[in-house]
Write an enzyme that holds these catalytic residues in place. Sequence first.
Site, mmCIF file in Angstrom:
data_model
loop_
_atom_site.group_PDB
_atom_site.id
_atom_site.type_symbol
_atom_site.label_atom_id
_atom_site.label_comp_id
_atom_site.label_asym_id
_atom_site.label_seq_id
_atom_site.Cartn_x
_atom_site.Cartn_y
_atom_site.Cartn_z
ATOM 1 C CG ASP A 225 -0.414 -0.593 2.451
ATOM 2 O OD1 ASP A 225 0.719 -1.113 2.410
ATOM 3 O OD2 ASP A 225 -1.075 -0.526 3.498
ATOM 4 C CG ASP A 253 -1.674 -2.663 -15.575
ATOM 5 O OD1 ASP A 253 -0.664 -3.113 -16.145
ATOM 6 O OD2 ASP A 253 -2.829 -3.010 -15.874
#
Length: 368
Positions: A225, A253
């Site tokens: 995260d 991505d």
Amino acid sequence: MQSLYRIAVLAGDGIGPEVTAEAVKVLKAIEEIVGPSFRFQSGLIGGCALDQTASPLPAETISICGNSHAVLLGAVGGPQWDSKRPELRPEQGLLQLRQRLGLYVNLRPVRVIDSLAGISALKADRVRGTDLVIVRELMGGIYFGNPRGIFAKDGERMGVNTEIYREHEVERVAHRAFQLARLRRRKVTSVDKANVLESSRLWREVVTRIGRSYPDVELRHLYVDNCAMQLIDKPTSFDVVLTNNMFGDILSDEAAMLTGSIGLLPSASLGEHSALYEPIHGSAPDIAGRNRANPIASMASAALMLRYSLRMETAAAAIEAAIERVLKRGVRTAELPGKKRPTTTTRMGDLIAEVTQKILKSAHSRRR
Ligand code: NAD
């Protein structure tokens, strides 16, 4: 350098054949100047293979790939095959090929080209200078672990997937990341979720142990995260990012978006004995057959092939430098903003091939 390399060319569907033709073009241009000879052998994969052979990965394609020094792939898929059963979808061809070739690591370099910093979704000042590689484990983790499935329990259904990493799977991908870092800025960021997941705790332990064999490479660990935030906040702080299959899928991505166009980014999938090179984009059915696709990701994938499989660093660097020069001149394909009259796939390919030849010729004459 050998005198002959066999390259399997699996152009696939949609824009795959268009962009792959430009990658082959630049390799032929290199062949003319510095050798060696490339022998290209085409094979079917994906939707076109389904149409012609009823299999997304025909046996002949596997055999062509097995007999090649490297595989160059375009893209697979398209709406005409979307209604097929899951095992008969074009994407299965690619997944099966990765497994058959034992491709356990995926490298995705993300470099913001200076003249394109302005097209990033982030401010140009923040992304300028970004040059990182995501090293993603490709054959393990939650995508392959068992048990998996949708089961009934206590009167309701539950979906189950299992994240499993064995030590050797982490070791081999970690070695690749550290070795790669030695060719770059010697910094590895290993990404996990060790505060919550046991598989991540093992991952962190193993990466730390392997890292001791590379004392010249700086190692830091980040939770996934935090890494997702840092990629946006300080993208230039990363060099090599090592992570598992699922986190790598998502982070790569995210990182790709730093560059502003999916049509620019190459990838390499490597095993012990085989390697496959492909652009990160899909088959782009919306622009297929219109000579509009950006061939740069495919041509940059050919550069990675020269670097990692054929050990032709000078030629690899020449393609990369040619891409930068052509973009610096202001040449743009249609998906890149800022041009009223964008250029075509084939014209972009011609220009990059020409400039690659020029760079190699001048390097050649300097050496004489
Ligand atoms: P996509 O990457 O094909 O296209 C997304 C968008 O980016 C489209 O607007 C497209 O026009 C544009 N784009 C992609 N590559 C471009 C290029 N080189 N130049 C200019 N514009 C480009 O993703 P999608 O639309 O989600 O998927 C289309 C098909 O591709 C689907 O069938 C999907 O399953 C398949 N796919 C294949 C691969 C692969 O072969 N590795 C990867 C992703 C998606």
